[in-house]
Design an enzyme around this catalytic site. Sequence first.
Site, mmCIF file in Angstrom:
data_model
loop_
_atom_site.group_PDB
_atom_site.id
_atom_site.type_symbol
_atom_site.label_atom_id
_atom_site.label_comp_id
_atom_site.label_asym_id
_atom_site.label_seq_id
_atom_site.Cartn_x
_atom_site.Cartn_y
_atom_site.Cartn_z
ATOM 1 N N THR A 197 38.558 67.099 44.084
ATOM 2 C CA THR A 197 37.270 66.648 43.547
ATOM 3 C C THR A 197 37.346 66.662 42.026
ATOM 4 O O THR A 197 38.109 67.441 41.444
ATOM 5 C CB THR A 197 36.126 67.578 43.977
ATOM 6 N N GLU B 164 34.946 64.439 49.792
ATOM 7 C CA GLU B 164 34.974 65.170 51.059
ATOM 8 C C GLU B 164 34.742 64.258 52.262
ATOM 9 O O GLU B 164 34.874 64.689 53.404
ATOM 10 C CB GLU B 164 33.865 66.251 51.050
ATOM 11 N N LYS C 237 13.242 70.553 38.477
ATOM 12 C CA LYS C 237 12.129 71.182 39.189
ATOM 13 C C LYS C 237 11.057 71.553 38.187
ATOM 14 O O LYS C 237 11.247 72.418 37.350
ATOM 15 C CB LYS C 237 12.606 72.413 39.957
ATOM 16 N N TRP D 138 9.851 68.629 42.758
ATOM 17 C CA TRP D 138 11.135 68.029 42.432
ATOM 18 C C TRP D 138 10.943 66.659 41.801
ATOM 19 O O TRP D 138 10.169 65.832 42.296
ATOM 20 C CB TRP D 138 11.996 67.889 43.696
#
Length: 550
Positions: free
Chosen positions: A180, A325, A435, A440
């Site tokens: 990654t 992934e 937040k 959110w």
Amino acid sequence: MMAYDLTLQAVLERALRLYSKKEIISRDFSGIFRYTYGDFYKRTLRLANVLQDLGITKGDRVGTLAWNNHRHLELYFAIPISGAVLHTLNLRLGPEQLVYIINHAEDKVIFVDKDLLPLLQSIRDQLPTVEQIIVMSDTLEIPPCGLANPLSYEALLAGARETFSYPDLSEWDPAAMCYTTATTGSPKGVVYTHRALVLHCLAACLPDCLNLHEADRVLPFVPMFHVNAWGIPFACTWLGATQVFPGARPQAEDICRLIEDHKVTLAAGVPTIWMATYPLWESGKYDPSSLREIVNGGSAASVSMIRNYREKLGVPILHAYGMTETTPVVLVSRPKSTMENLSLEEKYQLSAKQGLLVPGLEMKVVGEDGREIPWDGKTMGELLLRGPWIAKEYYKDPVRSQDSFTEGWLRTGDIVTVDSEGYVGIADRSKDLIKSGGEWISSLDLENTIMDHPAVLEAAVIAIPHPKWDERPLACVVLKQDYEGLVEAQDILDFLRGKAPKLWIPDQVEFIEAIPRTSVGKFYKAALRARFAEAASALQTSEAPLRAKA
Ligand code: AMP
């Protein structure tokens, strides 16, 4: 049914049997190189013999430090069909991370493009497992470098046998691996089995997915070092589609020229490149008319980009989502047949979502309480995935595996909404989510809306700490050249009013020269947060809004 192993050996054989006359085109160091799948096959088998002669055995990791070119394609097949593991090295990683991933994977041999030799040479003495370095060039010569006994790729191939007996492989054997592009902590390794790669190819080719055909002429701008260039080289070889590789350090002009000269029908890459090619096509300097579609992935495609490409260039942008992934394709945004009566604008909005789950995978989206969220297009939750091409762990990393893989699901770390039709929209990476006062705020939605402003080239929205609201959004905006100095922060804020919920409207707008990017061209928000941390701490002490630069 037969117990038939899905391996890349059969993918390669099909290309030879059915498409030996079809072409592969590669922007090589000294110009355009073309050959057929038949020639590609022969060289790939020679390369498999070279690997065997170098002592590479089943399960060994073989590194590639290379651009998108035909030699890299040969490695994509020769390494896995001989039972070894293709480890694509991200050539944009810093030396420290490169050393980490090569040592963590314990690569035995590294194949390197000649112009990347200085990078490899600078870290060579820190790579104890690497026994041999093979230099790839369009000649037999190896440029002078400080390496001990490097070998020439072309010389090795010239001396190798053209017949190869495939070792017995199971579909569960590892075929490839990729790390990654970690922006914090060390990169995490993901190993792809033959089975995962083949099943991913099948799904990627589906009409509702990337819709790849034999007749396509495909240019992957997405690097071959990043999640197998989204599986495109494997899928195209299987189908016998013409592949056009952009070679070393491709610039927007190179991409436009290759697309025009070689009548490319499908190109794939991150939005950065499509933003750079757009003006070249819009000005009429190059002709994009051979393109039937552009696949945009890796980062969100904005509505304005999708609209401009469709209306000004006649080129549809297909929005896709995935991650290292997930091999990577997971979501693709195409309108359903039942949505024909949507207005054009509604279709653009839909295309800007990351889309519908591709057949073969399962998803669920859970809120902070671990329960599935309603599919109402508003409630946000984390996307969890499982399926035959979703990783179950990180390579040799039990601690971090535990955090990301729980009860048979991959926690993507992406915060999303799902609408009543099942279209997933990414709101944020969980670490980028804002937040504010317990609610959110989606930085991606805000960015998308800001990028609809005619003066804005690109925008990134980050969270900055706030004494009362915990966090507030700060918008970093890059203006188009013609508008520099002519637009005020207030103009951007006024533009947002009515288009975004009131609470979401940023407190500050900062005009910057460019958005910092990661090694694969995504917004590097951690760098922006670091840059504006000072501004944030000023806000902690006084509640006065920061002044935006004019
Ligand atoms: P990587 O593993 O480097 O390919 O990064 C995967 C991450 O990129 C995902 O978890 C998402 O956060 C982001 N990503 C990939 N595709 C998209 C997309 N189409 N829109 C928004 N974010 C995306």
